[in-house]
Enzyme design. Structure first.
Site, PDB file in Angstrom:
ATOM      1  N   ASP A   1      -8.106 -17.119   9.673  1.00 35.56           N
ATOM      2  CA  ASP A   1      -9.279 -17.996   9.669  1.00 35.56           C
ATOM      3  C   ASP A   1      -9.889 -18.223   8.287  1.00 35.56           C
ATOM      4  O   ASP A   1     -10.698 -19.127   8.110  1.00 35.56           O
ATOM      5  CB  ASP A   1     -10.352 -17.430  10.602  1.00 35.56           C
TER       6      ASP A   1
ATOM      7  N   LEU B   1       1.303 -20.448  17.752  1.00 37.56           N
ATOM      8  CA  LEU B   1       2.385 -20.682  16.774  1.00 37.56           C
ATOM      9  C   LEU B   1       1.894 -20.388  15.375  1.00 37.56           C
ATOM     10  O   LEU B   1       2.643 -19.940  14.507  1.00 37.56           O
ATOM     11  CB  LEU B   1       2.828 -22.153  16.816  1.00 37.56           C
TER      12      LEU B   1
ATOM     13  N   VAL C   1       0.848  -1.203   0.000  1.00 38.76           N
ATOM     14  CA  VAL C   1       0.000   0.000   0.000  1.00 38.76           C
ATOM     15  C   VAL C   1       0.881   1.249   0.000  1.00 38.76           C
ATOM     16  O   VAL C   1       0.726   2.150  -0.826  1.00 38.76           O
ATOM     17  CB  VAL C   1      -0.944   0.007   1.232  1.00 38.76           C
TER      18      VAL C   1
ATOM     19  N   ALA D   1      -4.493 -36.361   7.860  1.00 45.34           N
ATOM     20  CA  ALA D   1      -5.127 -36.759   9.123  1.00 45.34           C
ATOM     21  C   ALA D   1      -6.247 -37.760   8.852  1.00 45.34           C
ATOM     22  O   ALA D   1      -6.853 -37.749   7.774  1.00 45.34           O
ATOM     23  CB  ALA D   1      -5.702 -35.529   9.819  1.00 45.34           C
TER      24      ALA D   1
ATOM     25  N   GLY E   1      -9.227 -21.479  14.963  1.00 39.53           N
ATOM     26  CA  GLY E   1     -10.491 -21.343  14.235  1.00 39.53           C
ATOM     27  C   GLY E   1     -11.646 -21.393  15.216  1.00 39.53           C
ATOM     28  O   GLY E   1     -12.199 -22.453  15.471  1.00 39.53           O
TER      29      GLY E   1
ATOM     30  N   ARG F   1      -0.042 -18.123  14.465  1.00 39.90           N
ATOM     31  CA  ARG F   1      -0.332 -16.715  14.248  1.00 39.90           C
ATOM     32  C   ARG F   1       0.913 -15.904  13.935  1.00 39.90           C
ATOM     33  O   ARG F   1       0.869 -14.685  13.843  1.00 39.90           O
ATOM     34  CB  ARG F   1      -0.970 -16.160  15.511  1.00 39.90           C
TER      35      ARG F   1
END
Ligand code: F6P
Length: 268
Positions: A108, A234, A3, A167, A151, A236
Site C-alpha cells: 500500500d 494478483l 537481514v 488511465a 488499497g 500481492r
C-alpha cells in the site's frame, strides 16, 4: 534474506519468527541461517508466513511473546510490515525494552518516513501489466472499463498504476470525485474523440469500489458499454521487481547495522 546474511556475516545468531506476532506468542521460532535463505530472492510471499494477531494487542499476549523471546535468548527484533506491525513493535519495546527495528513492507506504500515500501513497486507493475492487457479489449470494443486495484485506505497503487497505464481517470480514497463529475469527464473525453476509457479505482475509493461506481456511472452514461475488472490478490504475489529486490536488500542490511549501533524503536 538480507537481514540473515548481514547478521551472520557479523557472527550474530538469527532466528525466524513464524506467522508474525502469533508465532512470537506461541514460540513458533526456528534458527535460520545463511543457507536457509538461499533461493528466495526471486520469490513473492514470505517463507516466514504471516498473520494478523489479535492476541498481541493484549498485555497478556505480549507477556507470552516476551517469554518466548527470552526462551530463545533473543535480544533484538527486526519486523517487516505495515503500520499494524510497527505499532505492535513500538508498544512491545516500550513495555519490555527489547530493541525493535521496522522494515517498511506493504504493497500500500502508506507508511510515513519512507518514499517507498517493500512490495509497492511489484504490485504496481503487476497492475500495470494487467491494465495493458485490459486496454486491448477496451480499445477493440470501444468499452469503458473500471479496473479495481488494491488499497483499502491508500490510493498510492491506484495513482501510480493509473498514471503508469495512461488511465483516463483515477479514483482514490484521498479525493472526492462524484459520479456526476466522473460521467461529465468521460463525456467530454468522448466528445474529443476518445472511444474507450480505463478508470482505475482504488479498493477503498470514497464513492465506492469499481463495481459500485460502474453501476452508478453506467446509468448516467447509457451509451457506453461498461465493464469491471478487479485485479485483487494478483497484486500481492509474484516475483519482485529489481527495485523491490534492491530496496529490501538495502533496508535489511541497514536494519542489522542499526541494531549493532545500539538503535531501536525506529524504522529504516
Ligand atoms: O494492506 C495491504 C492490502 O493488500 C490492502 O491493500 C488490501 O486491502 C488488503 O491488504 C487485503 O487484505 P486481505 O488479503 O486480508 O483481504
Amino acid at each position: 534474506r538480507a537481514v540473515v546474511r548481514t547478521a551472520n556475516y557479523h557472527d550474530l545468531h538469527t532466528y525466524g519468527i513464524y506467522r508474525g506476532y502469533d508465532g512470537m506468542i506461541n514460540g513458533d521460532i526456528k534458527r535460520i541461517e545463511t543457507r536457509d535463505v538461499a533461493n528466495i530472492l526471486h520469490r513473492g510471499g514470505t517463507i516466514l508466513k504471516t498473520a494478523r494477531s489479535k492476541e498481541f494487542r493484549t498485555k497478556e499476549g505480549r507477556k507470552k511473546a516476551y517469554d518466548s523471546l527470552m526462551a530463545y535468548d533473543i535480544d533484538a527484533c527486526i519486523v517487516i510490515g505495515g503500520d499494524g506491525s510497527f505499532t505492535g513493535a513500538k508498544i512491545f519495546q516500550e513495555e519490555y525494552n527489547i530493541p525493535f527495528i521496522g522494515l517498511p513492507g506493504t504493497i500500500d506504500n502508506d507508511l510515513i518516513g519512507t518514499n517507498y515500501t517493500i512490495g509497492f513497486d511489484t504490485a504496481c507493475n503487476t497492475a500495470i501489466e494487467a491494465i495493458d492487457k485490459i486496454r486491448d479489449t477496451a480499445d477493440s470494443h470501444n468499452r469503458l472499463f473500471f479496473v479495481e486495484v488494491m488499497g483499502r485506505h491508500s490510493g498510492y497503487i491506484a495513482l501510480y498504476t493509473g498514471i503508469g497505464s495512461g488511465a483516463g481517470t483515477v479514483l482514490l480514497p484521498e479525493t472526492n470525485t462524484s459520479n456526476e463529475e466522473l460521467a461529465s469527464l468521460l463525456t467530454k473525453a468522448a466528445k474529443r474523440g476518445k472511444l474507450f476509457s480505463v478508470v482505475v479505482v482504488a479498493e477503498g475509493n470514497n464513492s465506492g469500489n469499481a463495481t459500485e461506481v460502474a453501476e452508478k456511472v453506467s446509468k448516467l452514461l447509457p451509451d457506453h458499454e461498461t465493464k469491471v475488472a478487479v485485479i485483487g490478490h494478483l497484486q500481492r504475489g509474484g516475483s519482485p521487481t529489481s527495485f523491490d529486490r534492491m530496496l529490501a536488500s538495502r533496508l535489511g542490511y541497514e536494519a542489522v547495522n542499526a541494531l549493532m549501533a545500539g538503535k531501536g524503536n525506529t524504522a529504516i
